[in-house]
Every structure is written in structure tokens, then in C-alpha cells.
Design an enzyme around this catalytic site. Structure first.
Site, PDB file in Angstrom:
ATOM      1  N   LYS A   1      30.762 -18.660  28.664  1.00 52.54           N
ATOM      2  CA  LYS A   1      30.460 -19.619  27.816  1.00 52.54           C
ATOM      3  C   LYS A   1      29.091 -19.972  27.466  1.00 52.54           C
ATOM      4  CE  LYS A   1      33.357 -22.299  24.989  1.00 52.54           C
ATOM      5  NZ  LYS A   1      34.727 -21.913  24.490  1.00 52.54           N
TER       6      LYS A   1
ATOM      7  N   ASP B   1      32.334 -21.517  18.825  1.00 53.90           N
ATOM      8  CA  ASP B   1      33.094 -22.629  19.320  1.00 53.90           C
ATOM      9  C   ASP B   1      32.804 -23.805  18.637  1.00 53.90           C
ATOM     10  OD1 ASP B   1      34.953 -23.414  21.802  1.00 53.90           O
ATOM     11  OD2 ASP B   1      33.352 -24.888  22.348  1.00 53.90           O
TER      12      ASP B   1
ATOM     13  N   GLY C   1      41.738 -34.550  16.062  1.00 50.61           N
ATOM     14  CA  GLY C   1      40.570 -33.404  15.710  1.00 50.61           C
ATOM     15  C   GLY C   1      40.795 -32.584  14.563  1.00 50.61           C
TER      16      GLY C   1
ATOM     17  N   GLY D   1      38.873 -30.210  12.705  1.00 54.40           N
ATOM     18  CA  GLY D   1      38.039 -28.960  12.778  1.00 54.40           C
ATOM     19  C   GLY D   1      38.871 -27.798  12.394  1.00 54.40           C
ATOM     20  N   ASN D   2      38.013 -26.716  12.849  1.00 49.66           N
ATOM     21  CA  ASN D   2      38.566 -25.540  12.743  1.00 49.66           C
ATOM     22  C   ASN D   2      40.006 -25.264  13.305  1.00 49.66           C
ATOM     23  OD1 ASN D   2      38.725 -22.602  12.194  1.00 49.66           O
ATOM     24  ND2 ASN D   2      37.992 -22.085  14.135  1.00 49.66           N
ATOM     25  N   ALA D   3      39.878 -25.713  14.577  1.00 51.36           N
ATOM     26  CA  ALA D   3      41.317 -25.225  15.154  1.00 51.36           C
ATOM     27  C   ALA D   3      42.404 -26.350  14.618  1.00 51.36           C
ATOM     28  CB  ALA D   3      41.300 -25.469  16.727  1.00 51.36           C
ATOM     29  N   GLY D   4      42.158 -27.619  14.773  1.00 52.65           N
ATOM     30  CA  GLY D   4      43.118 -28.762  14.331  1.00 52.65           C
ATOM     31  C   GLY D   4      43.583 -28.483  12.913  1.00 52.65           C
TER      32      GLY D   4
HETATM   33  P1  NAD Z   1      35.287 -28.015  15.329  1.00 52.59           P
HETATM   34  O1  NAD Z   1      33.653 -28.473  15.529  1.00 52.59           O
HETATM   35  O2  NAD Z   1      35.397 -27.166  14.157  1.00 52.59           O
HETATM   36  O3  NAD Z   1      36.322 -29.322  15.261  1.00 52.59           O
HETATM   37  C1  NAD Z   1      36.019 -30.446  16.026  1.00 52.59           C
HETATM   38  C2  NAD Z   1      36.922 -31.622  15.444  1.00 52.59           C
HETATM   39  O4  NAD Z   1      37.013 -32.464  16.260  1.00 52.59           O
HETATM   40  C3  NAD Z   1      36.147 -32.084  14.367  1.00 52.59           C
HETATM   41  O5  NAD Z   1      37.034 -32.545  13.397  1.00 52.59           O
HETATM   42  C4  NAD Z   1      35.343 -33.348  14.897  1.00 52.59           C
HETATM   43  O6  NAD Z   1      35.617 -34.432  13.952  1.00 52.59           O
HETATM   44  C5  NAD Z   1      36.717 -33.859  15.811  1.00 52.59           C
HETATM   45  N1  NAD Z   1      36.290 -34.703  16.874  1.00 52.59           N
HETATM   46  C6  NAD Z   1      35.200 -34.740  17.776  1.00 52.59           C
HETATM   47  N2  NAD Z   1      35.258 -36.002  18.428  1.00 52.59           N
HETATM   48  C7  NAD Z   1      36.289 -36.634  18.253  1.00 52.59           C
HETATM   49  C8  NAD Z   1      37.045 -37.813  18.634  1.00 52.59           C
HETATM   50  N3  NAD Z   1      36.413 -38.518  19.561  1.00 52.59           N
HETATM   51  N4  NAD Z   1      38.408 -38.085  18.161  1.00 52.59           N
HETATM   52  C9  NAD Z   1      38.878 -37.461  17.232  1.00 52.59           C
HETATM   53  N5  NAD Z   1      38.316 -36.267  16.720  1.00 52.59           N
HETATM   54  C10 NAD Z   1      37.009 -35.816  17.294  1.00 52.59           C
HETATM   55  O7  NAD Z   1      35.604 -27.276  16.803  1.00 52.59           O
HETATM   56  P2  NAD Z   1      36.927 -26.451  16.879  1.00 52.59           P
HETATM   57  O8  NAD Z   1      36.581 -24.758  16.747  1.00 52.59           O
HETATM   58  O9  NAD Z   1      38.186 -26.819  16.001  1.00 52.59           O
HETATM   59  O10 NAD Z   1      37.254 -26.723  18.591  1.00 52.59           O
HETATM   60  C11 NAD Z   1      38.010 -27.799  18.798  1.00 52.59           C
HETATM   61  C12 NAD Z   1      38.744 -27.585  20.137  1.00 52.59           C
HETATM   62  O11 NAD Z   1      39.271 -26.329  20.407  1.00 52.59           O
HETATM   63  C13 NAD Z   1      37.407 -27.519  21.446  1.00 52.59           C
HETATM   64  O12 NAD Z   1      38.016 -27.951  22.585  1.00 52.59           O
HETATM   65  C14 NAD Z   1      37.139 -25.821  21.314  1.00 52.59           C
HETATM   66  O13 NAD Z   1      36.700 -25.493  22.630  1.00 52.59           O
HETATM   67  C15 NAD Z   1      38.594 -25.605  21.203  1.00 52.59           C
HETATM   68  N6  NAD Z   1      38.956 -24.065  20.872  1.00 52.59           N
HETATM   69  C16 NAD Z   1      38.452 -23.682  19.652  1.00 52.59           C
HETATM   70  C17 NAD Z   1      39.064 -22.424  19.230  1.00 52.59           C
HETATM   71  C18 NAD Z   1      38.317 -21.782  17.954  1.00 52.59           C
HETATM   72  O14 NAD Z   1      38.706 -20.595  17.697  1.00 52.59           O
HETATM   73  N7  NAD Z   1      37.661 -22.504  17.182  1.00 52.59           N
HETATM   74  C19 NAD Z   1      39.313 -21.469  20.460  1.00 52.59           C
HETATM   75  C20 NAD Z   1      39.858 -22.230  21.332  1.00 52.59           C
HETATM   76  C21 NAD Z   1      39.571 -23.383  21.821  1.00 52.59           C
END
Ligand code: NAD
Length: 410
Positions: free
Chosen positions: A104, A144, A215, A217-220
Site C-alpha cells: 500500500k 485508493d 461514505g 465516494g467511489n466505493a459507497g
Molecule cells: P473516496 O475518496 O472515493 O470516498 C470516500 C468517501 O468517504 C467520500 O464520500 C468522503 O466524503 C467520505 N467520508 C470521509 N470521511 C467521512 C466521515 N467521517 N463520515 C462519512 N463519510 C466520510 O474513496 P473510496 O475509494 O470510495 O474508498 C472508501 C473506502 O473503501 C476506503 O476505506 C478504501 O480503502 C476502501 N476501498 C476502496 C476500493 C476502491 O476500489 N475504491 C477498494 C477497496 C477498498
């Protein structure tokens, strides 16, 4: 230290170590990264000043294959977090049976404060600093938190300039035009939907069950869209600026539009603002933000029947105990969000062949990978009469340990 990410990762590992009765000579090697790099990245800012950013790359274990793991751009990146995330990547690639290890990276930065040009120079600068340590057969980064395909494109370009040849499989999560895979953009969420379906069947929930997602973001956001399409009712969503709720079900596409316009899910017309999304009355809770959001202080308040860890490390070991006592099924991060790295691996395979699969082909392979892995982790959970997290850990740590024995690293 409380909620120290690497301490949490170690605490989880040590439970699996006991369940597996792992030999000491292997266990000691799995308690720290094989290599940890800390770099200074000088970046010329638009106003002519030079700022130096701190970056990391943690290479946890490569017994099963090249180190693999994302790069995070976030103001709270730190050594402990990067090490923890690299350990979790090691277990994640193993639990879904990929021939990869775990790594990472991260840079301490708030990318929202940078101009596009500054962000590009930082991305290229980070690769300048670590390029000797990565490579398709050494260590393969990916996106990430707060990094994305565009940034991967800059990083690939910088790496190829430095090594003087095409090397697409050095990084995954790339745009489609330069060797990305179909479905990679939503693969983490799609993989989580496949395991969620399995979990829902095991505990007798219905397809129309209610879901709250922390959350967006991308995942949520992808998870919300996919689950809504499957007939689940998304009753609450949140991001770093606020949380919203509608017991009748939120229109996810419209929330996404609203967020695009306003920068947050907060204030979505017709929804109710809420203080705390985690303690809501909901069937399914999906933490999809950052680490430690469910901890000793709030785990007792959780009312969901099922938690799908889309984020990495959202539940602390102390909270795990409380959730277990409350009989809440937690599908752990190393399994639930492994769809992203699974499709990253498929992307690398396609790059090596220089031959690309259709979206349907990628999804079929992803579904098979996720459902098989869920079954295998569930079987370990039953065999050891333990939690789903430990079922997945026993499977993963067991596979890494076997690779270490077979390499004579003992
Ligand atoms: P991202 O940056 O696209 O989104 C993160 C989201 O979390 C944003 O909407 C942000 O506003 C929100 N957030 C931050 N602090 C917050 C809080 N206190 N309360 C509520 N929401 C909050 O990131 P992502 O890629 O969606 O990643 C999110 C999680 O998923 C991370 O833990 C990441 O490691 C994990 N993950 C992502 C992937 C991927 O392919 N994108 C793969 C495996 C794991």
C-alpha cells in the site's frame, strides 16, 4: 495506542495465528512489512513556491506474488495506516485466491487544496520517488481514497518514461483507453454486492431489506446504485459533510446528481438530516469511508443485522467483540471489498495478453471469485466456530503461510 491502525491489524492477525496454531518462525515474519519506504516529494506549486510532501510505500508480503495495493492521497495518511493497509491487502489477495501479495502507498496531502497541475506534478513526483521499488513483477499500485483513473494514467506515463518502455501492467485502475479493464470502476462495489447477496441468504434477510451507507465516494456511491438496482431500499447515505435519511428510500441517482452540483449528499431535497448514520434502525449497514468508524464507543449502539465492510478497517477489534456478542454478522473488509483487487488482477492479466475481455466476461469471473471465496471463508468460520472475519483470516493467513513454507522462508 487506541485506534492505531497497525495495532488493530496485528490484533486481528494474532487471533488467526492462534486459531491456525501457526509456527512461530512464520508468525514473526507476518508482523511487520518486508519493506517500508518513506519519501519526500518536492512539488513546484502554481505560485512558484516549492512544497515537499511526505509519501510512503509499504510492501508487506510477497510470498504469493508481487506486492499489490492502492495509493491513498489524504491529509491523515501515516506510517501505521499504510502498514495496516498493506497487511490487509496481503490477506485480501490471499482470501480470494489471487497470485499476489500485499502492499500500500500514500501521500500526506489534501488533494482538494491542489490545482489540477499541482496534483499531476505530485502524482508524477511520487512515482519518481518510488519507481525503482515497483514494477509488474515487483509491486503493482492502484487507486485508493482520493486517487482515481486519471491519476493512475499520469503515474503510468511517468513510470514508462523513466523505464523507457511500455509497461501497462505496472499499475491498475487505469482509464480504458490505456489498458484499464471493463468494470474496474465499480468492481469493489460489485464484488461487495455478490458477497452481500450470499450473506443475506445465510441470515434470512429479504432482497428489499433496508441499507445505510457511510461514505459516498467511489466505493459507497456505486454500492448504493447497484443495491438500489437489485431492489434493496437505501434509507440513509453520508459523506464527510453530512448524513441524510429517508425511510421510504432515497433516489440514489438523484442524490449523486445533487452531490455533483453541491459537493455533498447533505441538503438533498426531501431527505432528513441526521447526526449519526451508524446507529440507525436498518437491516444492513455498509461502512464505506475510512478506518475505525465503528469502535468501542459506538458499537453498542448499532442496530443493523448485517455489516458489509466496504471500507478497509472500519471496525476496531474492540468493536468486533461487541458486535459478535450482539450476534451481528460482519462480512470483513478483506473479503467484502476484494472485488477491486480481483478486477485489478484481471486488468493485469489482460495487459499481459494485450487482449481485452468484455464487461460480461469480467463480471462472470468476478462473481465466481467472490462467491467461491465467501463459501470458503464461511466454511472456515463454521469449522473454527468463530466470526466471519476470523473465518476469512484463517483462510488467508493459512494460504500465505503455506506459500512461505513452500519457499523455505522459515
Ligand atoms: P473516496 O475518496 O472515493 O470516498 C470516500 C468517501 O468517504 C467520500 O464520500 C468522503 O466524503 C467520505 N467520508 C470521509 N470521511 C467521512 C466521515 N467521517 N463520515 C462519512 N463519510 C466520510 O474513496 P473510496 O475509494 O470510495 O474508498 C472508501 C473506502 O473503501 C476506503 O476505506 C478504501 O480503502 C476502501 N476501498 C476502496 C476500493 C476502491 O476500489 N475504491 C477498494 C477497496 C477498498
Amino acid at each position: 495506542m487506541q485506534n492505531d491502525a497497525f495495532a488493530n491489524a496485528l490484533a486481528q492477525f494474532e487471533i488467526a495465528e492462534d486459531l491456525l496454531e501457526l509456527e512461530e518462525n512464520i508468525a514473526v515474519q507476518l508482523k511487520s512489512p518486508q519493506k517500508l519506504l518513506r519519501v519526500s516529494v518536492p512539488v513546484k506549486m502554481d505560485d512558484g513556491r516549492l512544497r515537499v510532501f511526505t509519501g510512503y510505500r509499504s510492501q508487506f508480503n510477497d510470498a504469493r506474488g508481487p506486492f499489490k495495493g492502492g495509493i491513498r492521497f489524504h491529509p491523515e495518511v501515516n506510517e501505521s495506516e499504510v502498514m495496516a493497509l498493506s497487511a490487509w491487502m496481503t490477506w485480501k489477495t490471499a482470501v480470494v485466491g489471487l497470485p499476489l501479495g500485499g502492499g500500500k502507498g500514500g501521500v500526506i496531502v489534501n488533494p482538494a487544496e491542489l490545482s489540477e497541475g499541482e496534483l499531476e506534478r505530485l502524482s508524477r513526483g511520487y512515482i519518481d520517488a518510488i519507481y525503482k521499488l515497483i514494477g509488474p513483477e515487483v509491486d503493482v499500485p492502484a487507486p485508493d481514497v482520493y486517487t482515481n483513473p486519471k491519476i493512475m494514467g499520469w503515474m503510468l506515463d511517468e513510470y514508462e518514461k523513466l523505464v523507457g518502455r511500455q509497461q501497462k501492467s505496472v499499475i491498475t485502475g487505469k482509464p480504458l483507453s490505456i489498458g484499464g479493464s471493463q468494470a474496474r470502476g465499480y468492481s469493489t462495489a460489485q464484488g461487495a454486492v455478490y458477497v452481500l447477496d450470499e450473506a443475506v441468504n445465510r441470515i434470512g434477510l429479504e432482497r428489499g431489506a433496508s441499507v445505510a451507507i457511510q461514505g459516498f465516494g467511489n466505493a459507497g456511491a456505486f454500492m448504493a446504485k447497484l443495491l438500489a438496482k437489485e431492489g434493496y431500499k437505501i434509507i440513509a447515505l453520508s459523506d464527510s459533510k453530512g448524513a441524510i435519511m429517508d425511510v421510504g428510500g432515497l433516489d440514489v441517482a438523484q442524490v449523486a446528481e445533487h452531490k455533483k452540483r453541491s459537493g455533498s449528499v447533505a441538503g438533498f431535497p426531501g431527505s432528513r438530516a441526521i447526526e449519526d448514520i451508524l446507529s440507525l434502525e436498518t437491516d444492513i449497514l455498509v461502512p464505506a469511508a475510512l478506518e475505525n468508524s465503528i469502535n468501542e464507543a459506538n458499537a453498542g449502539l448499532i442496530r443493523a443485522k448485517l455489516i458489509i465492510e466496504l471500507a478497509n478497517g472500519p471496525v476496531t477489534p474492540e468493536a468486533d467483540k461487541i458486535l459478535e456478542e450482539k450476534n451481528i454478522l460482519v462480512v470483513p473488509d478483506i473479503l467484502a471489498n476484494a472485488g477491486g483487487v480481483a478486477v485489478s488482477y484481471f486488468e493485469q492479466v489482460q495487459n499481459s495478453y494485450n487482449y481485452y475481455w468484455s464487461e460480461a466476461e469480467v463480471l462472470a469471473k468476478l462473481e465466481e471469485t467472490m462467491k467461491r471465496s465467501f463459501e470458503e471463508a464461511w466454511a472456515e468460520k463454521e469449522k473454527h466456530k468463530t466470526s466471519m472475519r476470523m473465518g476469512a483470516y484463517v483462510l488467508a493467513v493459512g494460504r500465505v503461510a503455506q506459500a512461505m513454507r513452500d519457499r523455505g522462508r522459515i
